[in-house]
Design a protein around this motif. Sequence first.
Motif: not given
Length: 195
Positions: A69, A72-74, A76, A108-109, A112
């Motif tokens: 990542d 980036e947030p884990s 994502t 987050t979404s 992703i």
Amino acid sequence: MGSFHTISSPSEAKYTEKMSKFLAFVHPVCSASDAKAVVADYQKRYHDARHVCWAYMLGSARAEYLSSDNGEPSGTAGKPILGQINSFGLTDVVVVVVRYFGGIKLGTSGLIAAYREAARLALSEAIVEERHDMADISFSFPYLAMNDVMKLTKSSDVSVVGQSFDNICSMTLRVKLDDAEALKSRLSDIDGVTL
């Protein structure tokens, strides 16, 4: 088993989401060190980018893989990139996605979805090809058996990767793993061949 899908050459794509730019790059690789070298190259080349995230998949069994990542947030970035490699059913490939932050947080979404889409776009640009696991068969034979051995090497599915001709000759042939036993059987039928 025996066959797998990979890409024949690098490809790339660009994706923009809420002013963040995602540059995605796909490369064929043969090992983890190859994949890491590709990643390191992009990290150097895009040293001014906020994130250089990546994933790779290796081997015909698709059992060796890793993703990152890169801040980036884990989960994502690396996982969605790896997910796209899986969706395409590919192996021996590394996907690198470079992100330039555009000033608007994606959440987050959103992250992703953006990393997934950037990877998907780059992978859909790649030329996919089927490859086969290969086996090398080394053997020796007397000079008198040369004609019979050479007839076997004329098969379109066999390539010669090494040879030496003397009183005792030796040769190494490369063949699809699925065809290796049949070739060994045909070689052992020739007088004087030692596998």
